[in-house]
Design an enzyme around this catalytic site. Structure first.
Site, PDB file in Angstrom:
ATOM      1  N   GLY A  62       0.802  -1.222   0.000  1.00 55.93           N
ATOM      2  CA  GLY A  62       0.000   0.000   0.000  1.00 55.93           C
ATOM      3  C   GLY A  62       0.832   1.268   0.000  1.00 55.93           C
ATOM      4  N   THR A  63       1.912   1.275   0.752  1.00 51.12           N
ATOM      5  CA  THR A  63       2.728   2.489   0.815  1.00 51.12           C
ATOM      6  C   THR A  63       3.351   2.787  -0.545  1.00 51.12           C
ATOM      7  OG1 THR A  63       3.149   2.403   3.183  1.00 51.12           O
ATOM      8  CG2 THR A  63       4.812   3.492   1.830  1.00 51.12           C
ATOM      9  N   HIS A  96      -1.631  -7.871   2.260  1.00 51.84           N
ATOM     10  CA  HIS A  96      -1.581  -8.420   3.611  1.00 51.84           C
ATOM     11  C   HIS A  96      -2.740  -7.942   4.480  1.00 51.84           C
ATOM     12  CE1 HIS A  96       0.043  -5.154   6.286  1.00 51.84           C
ATOM     13  NE2 HIS A  96       0.377  -4.633   5.124  1.00 51.84           N
ATOM     14  N   GLN A 114      -7.992  -0.418   3.080  1.00 50.00           N
ATOM     15  CA  GLN A 114      -8.839  -0.979   4.127  1.00 50.00           C
ATOM     16  C   GLN A 114     -10.193  -1.459   3.601  1.00 50.00           C
ATOM     17  OE1 GLN A 114      -7.963  -1.820   7.099  1.00 50.00           O
ATOM     18  NE2 GLN A 114      -5.974  -0.787   7.233  1.00 50.00           N
ATOM     19  N   THR A 157      12.302  -6.957 -11.116  1.00 49.81           N
ATOM     20  CA  THR A 157      11.819  -8.338 -11.211  1.00 49.81           C
ATOM     21  C   THR A 157      10.570  -8.505 -10.358  1.00 49.81           C
ATOM     22  OG1 THR A 157      14.055  -9.156 -11.582  1.00 49.81           O
ATOM     23  CG2 THR A 157      12.438 -10.760 -10.820  1.00 49.81           C
ATOM     24  N   CYS A 195       0.964   1.872  11.836  1.00 48.58           N
ATOM     25  CA  CYS A 195       2.018   2.671  11.232  1.00 48.58           C
ATOM     26  C   CYS A 195       2.510   3.771  12.149  1.00 48.58           C
ATOM     27  CB  CYS A 195       1.519   3.291   9.950  1.00 48.58           C
ATOM     28  SG  CYS A 195       0.851   2.047   8.884  1.00 48.58           S
TER      29      CYS A 195
END
Lengths: 403, 403
Positions: free
Chosen positions: B71-72, B217, B195, B253, B341
């Site tokens: 996500g980041t 995740h 979310q 890759t 976070c």
């Protein structure tokens, strides 16, 4: 059909022990290292254990290691991170304020044979900031001349980025000497060590580099995990803005399974390096000598001696390497032309072009890169299969000087 | 001690089927998708299969999906990618050349309660380019007002980035409406759907967003793999310069095992979404009603109705949430304060602050986020354990109005 995999510079199989090291984090130990409860603590400990294992491989301190998603991210972070920081703060080196305040151009030095992740990162800085880059040439054996670096340094040079070993030829570059030159001029030094890490010893204290980039999947870790060494005191803007992970160098939830695997890969590489070298080098030499001795119109590309022990790049004159690659593939032998990163483009390798190869040589260049799982039987199978295929292709060429 | 894991908004356990989907790529199928031989073809097919699975989850076309490390990275790519492209080419939207050539400032709009990856990406653009960002406020229930977006739009607004659902409260934002407003003004729209993805249906055609970011995740895939939807025709500069992977949007890759797992996670989320919702919602409601009904001095943070069914954020007045979190942790219950976070910082949550919570409320806020593996027994265990702990902590406070 058994697979004979001679393309380890593109990627390697995951070692069973390394796979096992990641499995707990795909199961019970799934916590987010940034949370504050039991599963988080397990994940955090795994990340820090891996950081120690990585640091031990290259003689760094654990808090000089930043985990990344791989070599391309690392190269981008090293180059853009340092140059963005320079944009903002000017370049500080050994307490010497090199240039402060406003952005007024700037210059970097690299070689013409770097990985696209390095070359394109510099192109990005050119495109957006007019930041200039000098690409040092290489000689016919693919080696840069350290004197050329001295000549290329300008008053506004901020960063030198030179790879430790080349992915196509395996050539090992004089990074220690070139890093010393850069430092004599107060210039930061980054090395893309993707093709060296895990294959030959690296000591960052001895090399003297400020940043070093590595990728796990080139030495038997899974894809998606790499690391970057950033010497204490070296400032770089994060490529990923956001949370406080990785001491602010890299926001985002850590890839815990990948990091645990990478740590184990570094551990195995460190403890098994001599054995690995002693297993692979004779196989590579046997393959290389076998091909050069039995196939006519061949040339070895790269430096005879200063070369990683697993790599062998040979030009088969008067053939299209792509055709040979496909014929070998049908017989279960995996090799490559150029690097995996550029294989989808039809352009000849920028590395071989920079070495001044004639078109007939660069079009016929094949890279064999060996690894841990290879055997003498596989080499012999290749030496049995390959020469008649090459001969058949050569005879199809009107240019081939038939005997 | 059995673990009661109520922190699924931080990260989730990897589903066994999803783990199984990645295992082949940690074994035999280890190829580099960019190579040209048999193991490469297997890897390439796996990546394209996953791309189809991801696209099916959000009603996108496969070639509108780009794989990321999470996500980041996605948030950074969406924001910096679009704005860097704007720097270079000006903003082209529906054939309307909005502004060309030279960089002359620029403006974006987001909300005050976005993830740090979004807020800090805008800070980065401010720092380096003076690019301005307006953060829309939220009301006491944590919701932004679509009318505020209309008022915030300026002649030089280039991008709006508003999350689909908030990580701390679970609030679902009126993204469809706000995207329509942005488009009426020729402005691109990104949504951080980290979310929401895998929890509730997302249809990018219906939502009308131009870019959407998700992380595997958060819905039972392993860490290190995420995706970004980029609508066909939307231009964005790559965050990773280098090779030609992912149609030039993301060099490097591919994380093949992670991508295969992510594809399976999307497949399972798509086919099992109703079941998931019907399992989790009653558990969350039971927990929420149980706590609010049995513990005094509690407030529900967030919107009563427009909220993801797994999230519940409650302020326990007169206590330090951190203390409660540790006491619960000792009893095997995992919850969080704020987001994972920012949990390492002692600062109060920027989300709850933006909602105007009093210090006594924001310091006592705890997030419970449920997931697939939770059971009614776990909820009842928490309802048995938690109230006396809260009471004990409340009674330690000199401010607590004892009965």
């Amino acid at each position: 059909m058994k697979l004979v995999y001679f393309d380890h510079n593109a990627t390697t199989p995951v070692h069973p022990e390394i796979k096992n090291a990641m499995l707990p984090f795909l199961g019970e130990a799934f916590g987010n290292p940034s949370s504050s409860h039991q599963p988080a603590r397990g994940a955090r400990m795994a990340v820090e254990k891996a950081r120690g294992q990585v640091a031990a491989l290259i003689n760094a301190e654990p808090d000089e290691i930043v985990f990344t998603s791989g070599g391309t991210e690392g190269d981008n972070h090293a180059i853009k991170g340092v140059l963005f920081n320079f944009l903002r703060h000017g370049h500080q080196w050994h307490g010497h304020q090199w240039r402060g305040g406003q952005w007024r151009g700037g210059h970097a030095i690299t070689t013409a044979v770097e990985h696209p992740a390095v070359l394109e990162s510099f192109m990005f800085m050119k495109k957006f900031f007019g930041f200039e880059t000098t690409c040092l040439p290489v000689d016919g054996s693919g080696m840069p001349d350290p004197d050329d670096l001295k000549k290329a340094i300008r008053a506004d040079t901020v960063l030198v980025s030179i790879m430790t070993a080349n992915n196509e030829t395996g050539n090992i570059f004089p990074v220690r000497e070139m890093a010393r030159t850069a430092h004599e001029h107060g210039i930061l030094f980054h090395t893309d060590a993707v093709q060296m890490t895990g294959k030959l010893p690296i000591d960052v204290k001895d090399l003297g580099v400020d940043l070093l980039t590595a990728s796990g999947h080139k030495f038997n870790a899974p894809k998606g995990a790499g690391f970057q060494f950033i010497r204490k005191g070296t400032a770089a803007e994060a490529l990923f803005s956001g949370g406080h992970q990785e001491r602010g160098f890299r926001a985002g939830t850590e890839n815990v399974p990948g990091i645990a695997a990478l740590g184990m890969a570094c551990e195995l590489a460190r403890t098994g390096m001599k054995e690995k070298m002693e297993h692979i080098r004779p196989l590579r030499d046997r393959l290389e000598e076998g091909i050069l001795g039995s196939v006519s119109e061949t040339v070895l590309n790269g430096h005879g001696k200063n070369r990683v022990y697993n790599t062998c790049n040979i030009s088969f004159r008067y053939i299209e390497a792509e055709a040979l690659l496909q014929m070998l593939d049908m017989r279960g032998i995996c090799v490559s032309t150029g690097s995996a990163c550029s294989s989808e483009t039809a352009e000849p390798s920028h590395v071989l072009q920079a070495m001044g190869l004639s078109p007939v040589c660069s079009r016929g260049a094949v890279r064999f890169s060996l690894g841990l799982g290879n055997t003498a039987e596989e080499v012999d199978y290749c030496l049995y299969v390959l020469p008649p295929l090459v001969r058949r292709l050569q005879e199809m060429s009107p240019l081939f000087p038939a005997k």
